[in-house]
Design a protein around this motif. Structure first.
Motif, PDB file in Angstrom:
ATOM      1  N   ASP A   1      40.717   0.295  65.567  1.00 36.99           N
ATOM      2  CA  ASP A   1      41.254   0.889  66.795  1.00 36.99           C
ATOM      3  C   ASP A   1      41.205  -0.167  67.889  1.00 36.99           C
ATOM      4  OD1 ASP A   1      41.883   2.277  69.086  1.00 36.99           O
ATOM      5  OD2 ASP A   1      40.149   3.626  68.993  1.00 36.99           O
TER       6      ASP A   1
ATOM      7  N   GLU B   1      43.492   7.531  61.588  1.00 38.31           N
ATOM      8  CA  GLU B   1      42.162   7.002  61.910  1.00 38.31           C
ATOM      9  C   GLU B   1      41.477   6.437  60.683  1.00 38.31           C
ATOM     10  OE1 GLU B   1      39.805   9.875  63.940  1.00 38.31           O
ATOM     11  OE2 GLU B   1      41.189  10.029  65.648  1.00 38.31           O
TER      12      GLU B   1
ATOM     13  N   THR C   1      37.869   3.300  57.784  1.00 40.20           N
ATOM     14  CA  THR C   1      38.357   3.450  59.154  1.00 40.20           C
ATOM     15  C   THR C   1      39.314   2.330  59.516  1.00 40.20           C
ATOM     16  OG1 THR C   1      36.442   4.695  59.939  1.00 40.20           O
ATOM     17  CG2 THR C   1      37.656   3.434  61.590  1.00 40.20           C
TER      18      THR C   1
END
Length: 349
Positions: free
Chosen positions: A337, A324, A334
């Protein structure tokens, strides 16, 4: 169902590696690409051939042993850029392009151009020497809605600059609109225009940022647009047509800087880009055009040979798990995603 796909090693024609601890943390995640156009918007920016040489050395030092990546440097265009320095750096093979940021358009763009008449001598020298101009295609006029800034840039800046500088070869970077796709297609004759498309803009539209709550890790510049524009980007990327090629615009920022009342723009896609691309190309039944988009069209525009070596993308039954976050010194970054499972992974052939 295909379980593997072998293609020439892909390139990334728009990449941010930053500097210092961030450089050391993120560079290994692009190491399996063949080449990458490196963005010059450091603080201070990379504006001379000498600075580009020094930055290239720092990038090479940050690469793991045996890495495939060859950094292709760029210079940040300012109103005081020396045309002779640009031409000499390109002739030496030190730089591959010059980057135009309209002042204030994105991260670390304060040194960008406000008066295009002042950079006309540089652009004319570039046209004569065959040096490509990479453009961040947005106006910064506060009266223009942020979702319209790319289309207005084409009308107010890009088209007039190209008409005033015959022979100038231009890459419209990180296209986000159907307008940008159409403009590149209309002007791509003789490789005069190219356009990069990012991984994340093939996946997200503006709802991903705003609907149901603010999602700062999907906020980027140019900002994601309506779904109709996202679909136009996917069609262009998967068309196999020469003017469109991969430029991830992978842009790492510390989470501390992203998660602010006025957070930074950028998506860090380097770790999982090829997995995401294979997934979306498969979803649209276009795996056979992934090589053109990721490995062939970019070198053709930059007048470079495609990479000779191959990589294999393998499809696994179980979803592939990427971290992540990654760590950069005391910061975390990050990883983008995509919002769906990934089953493809790149490995050496």
């Amino acid at each position: 169902m295909n379980k593997f796909l072998t293609i020439r090693r892909p390139d990334d024609w728009h990449l941010h590696l930053r500097d210092d601890e961030m450089l050391n943390a993120v560079t290994p995640h692009s190491a399996d690409f063949g080449r990458a156009i490196i963005m010059p918007n450091l603080v201070p920016p990379v504006v001379t051939g000498g600075q580009a040489r020094d930055y290239r050395a720092r990038i090479r030092a940050a690469l793991p042993e045996g890495a495939a990546l060859k950094p292709l440097m760029t210079l940040y265009l300012t109103e005081t850029t020396d045309p002779a320095d640009v031409v000499a750096a390109h002739a030496e093979g030190l730089i591959a392009a010059v980057k135009l940021y309209p002042a204030g358009a994105t991260t670390n763009s304060a040194s960008g151009v406000t008066d295009f008449d002042k950079v006309r001598p540089v652009l004319e020298a570039m046209a004569e020497a065959g040096v490509p101009l990479c453009v961040h295609g947005e106006v910064t006029d506060p009266a223009v809605d942020i979702f319209d800034r790319e289309a207005v840039f084409i009308e107010r800046v890009l088209d007039p600059v190209r008409r005033a500088t015959p022979g100038l070869r231009v890459v419209m970077e990180h296209i986000t609109t159907a307008d940008g796709i159409a403009y590149v297609r209309e002007n791509a004759a003789d490789a005069a225009m190219g356009g990069t498309i990012t991984t994340h803009h093939l996946v997200i539209n503006r709802n991903a940022i705003l609907a149901g709550g603010i999602r700062p890790h999907y906020y980027c510049l140019p900002v994601a647009k309506r779904e109709t524009h996202r679909l136009a980007l996917r069609e262009a990327a998967m068309s196999g047509q020469g003017p469109f090629f991969l430029g991830t615009d992978s842009a790492p920022h510390p989470d501390r800087a992203k998660l602010q009342p006025c957070g930074c723009a950028g998506c860090f896609t380097a770790p999982n880009t090829m997995s995401i691309l294979a997934q979306v190309f498969e979803e649209d039944g276009k795996l056979e055009t992934l090589e053109a988009f990721a490995s062939l069209n970019g070198p053709a525009f930059y007048r470079l040979p495609p990479n000779e070596d191959r990589v294999t993308l393998r499809r696994q039954d179980e979803p592939i798990r990427y971290p992540e976050t990654i760590t950069a010194g005391e910061e975390t970054v990050t990883v983008f995603d995509p919002g769906f499972d990934l089953h493809w992974q790149m490995e050496p052939a």
